[in-house]
Design an enzyme around this catalytic site. Sequence first.
Site, PDB file in Angstrom:
ATOM      1  N   GLY B  44     -15.860 138.393 -67.518  1.00 53.37           N
ATOM      2  CA  GLY B  44     -15.630 138.093 -66.109  1.00 53.37           C
ATOM      3  C   GLY B  44     -16.787 137.210 -65.676  1.00 53.37           C
ATOM      4  CB  ALA B  45     -16.895 133.750 -64.328  1.00 59.70           C
ATOM      5  CD  GLN B 193      -9.177 139.511 -71.700  1.00 61.19           C
ATOM      6  OE1 GLN B 193      -7.988 139.339 -71.969  1.00 61.19           O
ATOM      7  NE2 GLN B 193     -10.131 138.749 -72.183  1.00 61.19           N
ATOM      8  CG  ASP B 234     -13.713 131.926 -66.738  1.00 59.72           C
ATOM      9  OD1 ASP B 234     -12.513 132.176 -66.538  1.00 59.72           O
ATOM     10  OD2 ASP B 234     -14.521 132.763 -67.184  1.00 59.72           O
ATOM     11  CG  ASN B 244      -8.851 131.942 -64.692  1.00 57.02           C
ATOM     12  OD1 ASN B 244      -9.927 132.527 -64.742  1.00 57.02           O
ATOM     13  ND2 ASN B 244      -7.722 132.575 -64.449  1.00 57.02           N
TER      14      ASN B 244
END
Lengths: 341, 341
Positions: B44-45, B193, B234, B244
Amino acid sequence: VRLTGDGAAVRIIDQRLLPTEFVEVDLDTLDEVVDAISSLAVRGAPAIGVCAAAGLAMSMLAHEAAPRHAFIAALRTNAERLATARPTAVNLRWALDRAVHAAEGTTGDGRAMRAALVREARAIRDDDLAMSAAIARNALTLLVAEPIRVLTHCNTGALATAGAGTALAPVLVAHAAGRRVEVFATETRPLLQGARLTAWELQRAGVPVTVLADGASAALMRTRAVDAVIVGADRIAANGDVANKVGTYALAVAALHHGIPFYVCAPWSTIDVATPDGNAIPIEMRGRDELAKLGMTRVLPDGVPAWTPAFDITPASLVSAIVTDRGIHRAPFALGAAART
Amino acid sequence: VRLTGDGAAVRIIDQRLLPTEFVEVDLDTLDEVVDAISSLAVRGAPAIGVCAAAGLAMSMLAHEAAPRHAFIAALRTNAERLATARPTAVNLRWALDRAVHAAEGTTGDGRAMRAALVREARAIRDDDLAMSAAIARNALTLLVAEPIRVLTHCNTGALATAGAGTALAPVLVAHAAGRRVEVFATETRPLLQGARLTAWELQRAGVPVTVLADGASAALMRTRAVDAVIVGADRIAANGDVANKVGTYALAVAALHHGIPFYVCAPWSTIDVATPDGNAIPIEMRGRDELAKLGMTRVLPDGVPAWTPAFDITPASLVSAIVTDRGIHRAPFALGAAART
């Protein structure tokens, strides 16, 4: 998929074990054939039809000594059980209807009718072989760029038919004829027919193949790495709407967005003129476990539901052409009218 | 993701083990932090940024006694190692730059600079919490229909940030405020995810969630079961192009086709004004095994290559709005100009 020499068993490759194991199994009870179809040990709309006709012939061996009316009653019961093993593919019922008609159209006793069933099951398989060749021939009139660079979904090769397949048939035939071919195959969640089966078949045939996640397909199209999307079908409605493996519709939408042609390759028997459009096609829902588990590992928390259609509908407006053994069909699709000719 | 009380370790949830096991791990070496980021134990960025800043502060504990120039040299070396753990998410380098600047802007010795690093790592985490709340507030001005019915991709919730998340933040905040919410989550191949993390988080929060195969998303949109697609990012280029999780672009194309708004929710720090457009964003390629194996089972035949981008680019033209903690940004996206204000 074929009847053994004595017509007493249906020989299949158990596709659930590929690519780890290549196992042929002889099915010699109706229950085993129904289970093989519903569990996807045998899959692919044409292969299901061939398997069902062979299974019906096999199952009537035990009734050869029965009087004609008892034989026919058992025949219809067994055909109905096979027909309900999976609801979406129309080839299943088409092949069973063809076998039942062949038996009932035969004069004589159970032994004669059972012989007719064996002959018809073999004829359906032979027709399937010819169908693959005709689809390949017709599709290759559309795939003229060199090299042929296509994206495909699920498995539509030799495992899905008796011959070289439907959507993979042109690729396999072109490669065998010496043309350059590059295939991108979606892995095809949840059961991974693309990774497990299409990649395995193409590798064995020597065709270059690269596998990608279903979700990456639109990004692949954006790179211009493919010139066509080519898929099979489980049922085609009279108006040209196509039921095929879930994920097909997403590919059609992305192909339209990128100006890439979207071709459906299927035997003429996949066209169900009694179904006016896609809304009338029943969509099989698969079990939650196909998304919830990877092998023995739980990946979805208990209690969280999954939406698990086995198929989706691609409206005719997104289909550049439907390629069958009878020719190339384009919008406006008047498949019901074509069927009457 | 947070520094422990003494700043000697970074405490994370190992996301690779969810939903089967909930395990918190204390990382107390730089190698462990780099490995946690590159192996997606932390992902997760925004969470990567928080983790990197915390990891940098942790790693400099051993250098507290060093003279200032030696401390700064080690700081830059460690920051560079962390920055290269993953190439696409810009928050990683943004957080590290912020931490390095805080340390170098502090007068005094290694002890003083290390204290500044600990403070800055905690400030980055606090800012991340505030960021989630602001994104939720802003996004909810767009999600006015009742119930809120959204489709999302990958994981953008509390696991991906320090707070309630990015794209999941409005959903979680609305649910907590008593509004009706329904979420469809793609499983998100290859690392699942969506199934493993988003479903787990939403179930714990009591938000109704249904998981589907990535390829089924377009078919879901066709049923009109969702009113918006909402994803994280991202990296966002100055022109509004969005990097992303791979599969995002396919959802944007399908959303456009169905007239469904496509919203990107991300912290302002995700916008990289130094990157003019999506073509300039480096896309991480993941290992073949992520597609080739399911746990211990081989699903792709040996020798068949896989195309494994971790991310894809969604062009700004497909983005209905970018929602950041600073507000709602719409085409034409002039994010570079906005950054200078």
